[in-house]
Design a protein around this motif. Structure first.
Motif, mmCIF file in Angstrom:
data_model
loop_
_atom_site.group_PDB
_atom_site.id
_atom_site.type_symbol
_atom_site.label_atom_id
_atom_site.label_comp_id
_atom_site.label_asym_id
_atom_site.label_seq_id
_atom_site.Cartn_x
_atom_site.Cartn_y
_atom_site.Cartn_z
ATOM 1 N N ARG A 84 10.283 36.702 -39.365
ATOM 2 C CA ARG A 84 11.341 35.952 -40.043
ATOM 3 C C ARG A 84 11.321 34.483 -39.614
ATOM 4 N NH1 ARG A 84 17.278 38.289 -40.192
ATOM 5 N NH2 ARG A 84 16.318 39.489 -41.833
ATOM 6 N N ASP A 85 11.079 34.236 -38.329
ATOM 7 C CA ASP A 85 11.035 32.851 -37.839
ATOM 8 C C ASP A 85 9.869 32.077 -38.456
ATOM 9 O OD1 ASP A 85 13.264 33.296 -36.262
ATOM 10 O OD2 ASP A 85 12.085 33.822 -34.484
ATOM 11 N N GLN A 86 8.706 32.708 -38.563
ATOM 12 C CA GLN A 86 7.560 32.057 -39.187
ATOM 13 C C GLN A 86 7.840 31.740 -40.651
ATOM 14 O OE1 GLN A 86 4.525 35.003 -38.661
ATOM 15 N NE2 GLN A 86 3.482 33.841 -37.041
ATOM 16 N N LEU A 87 8.400 32.707 -41.347
ATOM 17 C CA LEU A 87 8.693 32.525 -42.767
ATOM 18 C C LEU A 87 9.705 31.406 -42.970
ATOM 19 C CD1 LEU A 87 8.234 33.491 -45.667
ATOM 20 C CD2 LEU A 87 10.069 35.144 -45.312
ATOM 21 N N THR A 88 10.750 31.382 -42.135
ATOM 22 C CA THR A 88 11.764 30.334 -42.241
ATOM 23 C C THR A 88 11.152 28.964 -42.005
ATOM 24 O OG1 THR A 88 13.473 31.867 -41.492
ATOM 25 C CG2 THR A 88 13.976 29.530 -41.336
ATOM 26 N N ALA A 89 10.337 28.844 -40.968
ATOM 27 C CA ALA A 89 9.700 27.555 -40.667
ATOM 28 C C ALA A 89 8.792 27.111 -41.805
ATOM 29 C CB ALA A 89 8.909 27.657 -39.363
ATOM 30 N N ARG A 90 8.051 28.031 -42.385
ATOM 31 C CA ARG A 90 7.147 27.685 -43.482
ATOM 32 C C ARG A 90 7.909 27.269 -44.734
ATOM 33 N NH1 ARG A 90 2.834 32.600 -42.593
ATOM 34 N NH2 ARG A 90 1.813 31.694 -40.787
ATOM 35 N N LEU A 91 9.024 27.955 -45.022
ATOM 36 C CA LEU A 91 9.812 27.592 -46.195
ATOM 37 C C LEU A 91 10.489 26.235 -46.012
ATOM 38 C CD1 LEU A 91 11.357 31.040 -47.156
ATOM 39 C CD2 LEU A 91 9.565 29.772 -48.356
ATOM 40 N N VAL A 92 10.937 25.931 -44.797
ATOM 41 C CA VAL A 92 11.518 24.610 -44.520
ATOM 42 C C VAL A 92 10.460 23.526 -44.694
ATOM 43 C CG1 VAL A 92 12.483 23.159 -42.674
ATOM 44 C CG2 VAL A 92 13.386 25.451 -43.061
ATOM 45 N N ASP A 93 9.259 23.783 -44.211
ATOM 46 C CA ASP A 93 8.168 22.821 -44.403
ATOM 47 C C ASP A 93 7.871 22.607 -45.886
ATOM 48 O OD1 ASP A 93 7.913 22.448 -41.706
ATOM 49 O OD2 ASP A 93 6.216 23.829 -41.477
ATOM 50 N N ALA A 94 7.921 23.687 -46.663
ATOM 51 C CA ALA A 94 7.689 23.571 -48.107
ATOM 52 C C ALA A 94 8.775 22.729 -48.762
ATOM 53 C CB ALA A 94 7.641 24.958 -48.741
ATOM 54 N N LEU A 95 10.020 22.941 -48.369
ATOM 55 C CA LEU A 95 11.128 22.159 -48.921
ATOM 56 C C LEU A 95 10.977 20.685 -48.574
ATOM 57 C CD1 LEU A 95 13.826 22.054 -50.386
ATOM 58 C CD2 LEU A 95 14.939 22.548 -48.203
ATOM 59 N N ARG A 96 10.601 20.408 -47.343
ATOM 60 C CA ARG A 96 10.390 19.012 -46.945
ATOM 61 C C ARG A 96 9.238 18.389 -47.720
ATOM 62 N NH1 ARG A 96 11.093 20.156 -40.614
ATOM 63 N NH2 ARG A 96 13.350 19.944 -40.518
ATOM 64 N N GLY A 97 8.196 19.163 -47.957
ATOM 65 C CA GLY A 97 7.058 18.647 -48.710
ATOM 66 C C GLY A 97 7.413 18.299 -50.140
ATOM 67 N N VAL A 98 8.256 19.095 -50.754
ATOM 68 C CA VAL A 98 8.661 18.830 -52.134
ATOM 69 C C VAL A 98 9.658 17.683 -52.193
ATOM 70 C CG1 VAL A 98 9.902 19.779 -54.117
ATOM 71 C CG2 VAL A 98 8.205 21.150 -52.943
ATOM 72 N N ALA A 99 10.607 17.669 -51.256
ATOM 73 C CA ALA A 99 11.652 16.645 -51.283
ATOM 74 C C ALA A 99 11.096 15.265 -50.918
ATOM 75 C CB ALA A 99 12.775 17.028 -50.327
ATOM 76 N N ARG A 100 10.128 15.212 -50.021
ATOM 77 C CA ARG A 100 9.530 13.945 -49.571
ATOM 78 C C ARG A 100 10.588 12.914 -49.213
ATOM 79 N NH1 ARG A 100 5.801 14.432 -54.374
ATOM 80 N NH2 ARG A 100 4.137 15.728 -53.611
ATOM 81 N N PHE A 101 11.429 13.278 -48.282
ATOM 82 C CA PHE A 101 12.490 12.377 -47.851
ATOM 83 C C PHE A 101 11.917 11.163 -47.117
ATOM 84 C CE2 PHE A 101 15.154 16.354 -47.725
ATOM 85 C CZ PHE A 101 15.894 16.027 -48.830
ATOM 86 N N THR A 102 12.523 10.013 -47.344
ATOM 87 C CA THR A 102 12.165 8.824 -46.589
ATOM 88 C C THR A 102 12.855 8.885 -45.233
ATOM 89 O OG1 THR A 102 14.045 7.557 -47.404
ATOM 90 C CG2 THR A 102 12.011 7.464 -48.722
ATOM 91 N N ARG A 103 12.511 7.968 -44.348
ATOM 92 C CA ARG A 103 13.152 7.938 -43.032
ATOM 93 C C ARG A 103 14.663 7.745 -43.168
ATOM 94 N NH1 ARG A 103 10.350 4.421 -38.807
ATOM 95 N NH2 ARG A 103 9.250 6.367 -38.526
ATOM 96 N N ARG A 104 15.072 6.884 -44.080
ATOM 97 C CA ARG A 104 16.508 6.651 -44.294
ATOM 98 C C ARG A 104 17.198 7.918 -44.814
ATOM 99 N NH1 ARG A 104 19.025 3.482 -49.037
ATOM 100 N NH2 ARG A 104 21.190 3.469 -48.424
ATOM 101 N N ASP A 105 16.529 8.644 -45.716
ATOM 102 C CA ASP A 105 17.097 9.878 -46.252
ATOM 103 C C ASP A 105 17.261 10.941 -45.169
ATOM 104 O OD1 ASP A 105 17.263 8.896 -48.823
ATOM 105 O OD2 ASP A 105 15.301 9.671 -49.402
ATOM 106 N N ARG A 106 16.303 10.998 -44.247
ATOM 107 C CA ARG A 106 16.377 12.012 -43.190
ATOM 108 C C ARG A 106 17.512 11.757 -42.210
ATOM 109 N NH1 ARG A 106 10.494 11.665 -43.356
ATOM 110 N NH2 ARG A 106 10.615 10.111 -41.723
ATOM 111 N N THR A 107 17.935 10.520 -42.052
ATOM 112 C CA THR A 107 18.974 10.216 -41.069
ATOM 113 C C THR A 107 20.373 10.157 -41.671
ATOM 114 O OG1 THR A 107 18.594 7.839 -41.376
ATOM 115 C CG2 THR A 107 17.391 8.952 -39.591
ATOM 116 N N ARG A 108 20.494 10.076 -42.968
ATOM 117 C CA ARG A 108 21.833 9.985 -43.549
ATOM 118 C C ARG A 108 22.447 11.373 -43.738
ATOM 119 N NH1 ARG A 108 20.900 8.637 -49.943
ATOM 120 N NH2 ARG A 108 22.508 10.132 -50.447
ATOM 121 N N ARG A 109 23.732 11.420 -43.907
ATOM 122 C CA ARG A 109 24.447 12.685 -44.111
ATOM 123 C C ARG A 109 24.361 13.094 -45.566
ATOM 124 N NH1 ARG A 109 29.146 14.194 -40.868
ATOM 125 N NH2 ARG A 109 28.527 13.677 -38.766
ATOM 126 N N TRP A 110 24.162 14.388 -45.790
ATOM 127 C CA TRP A 110 24.044 14.945 -47.126
ATOM 128 C C TRP A 110 25.119 16.001 -47.324
ATOM 129 C CZ3 TRP A 110 20.458 13.575 -50.822
ATOM 130 C CH2 TRP A 110 19.446 12.719 -50.403
#
Length: 116
Positions: A79-105
């Protein structure tokens, strides 16, 4: 004024999802009966149609649900591996900038504790 239209179709979304999950999950073929592409399509169809594995396999694929179950299970990992991989996939699709990663959503998540 001309009316605009969206170029985003279900096929485009499916292709992007398949490519993203193929990179992030690192799934492999299951023996000679189920390819990696078929596994990814199977999981995406289950998620998109909210149908059971049995229903999707019997309708869209040339192998049995008794083959599909161990194929998916063999590729899931922990489950931990799957969660980490899915989070990486979400980050890859979202392609957040540095400013986006630090702001509140503000995010809304719908949780269902009863499976379909």
């Amino acid at each position: 004024m001309r009316r605009g239209y969206s170029t985003i179709t279900p096929a485009v979304v499916h292709a992007l999802s398949r490519r993203t999950f193929a990179r992030a999950l690192g799934w492999t073929d299951y023996k000679q009966s189920v390819t990696r592409t078929q596994l990814l399509d199977l999981v995406l169809l289950i998620a998109g149609t909210t149908r059971t594995l049995f229903a999707v396999v019997t309708r869209y694929f040339g192998f049995s649900h008794q083959t599909a179950r161990p194929a998916v299970r063999a590729n899931l990992g922990s489950r931990d591996q799957l969660t980490a991989r899915l989070v990486d996939a979400l980050r890859g699709v979202a392609r957040f900038t540095r400013r986006d990663r630090t702001r509140r959503w503000t995010c809304a998540i719908d949780v269902h504790y009863v499976p379909f």
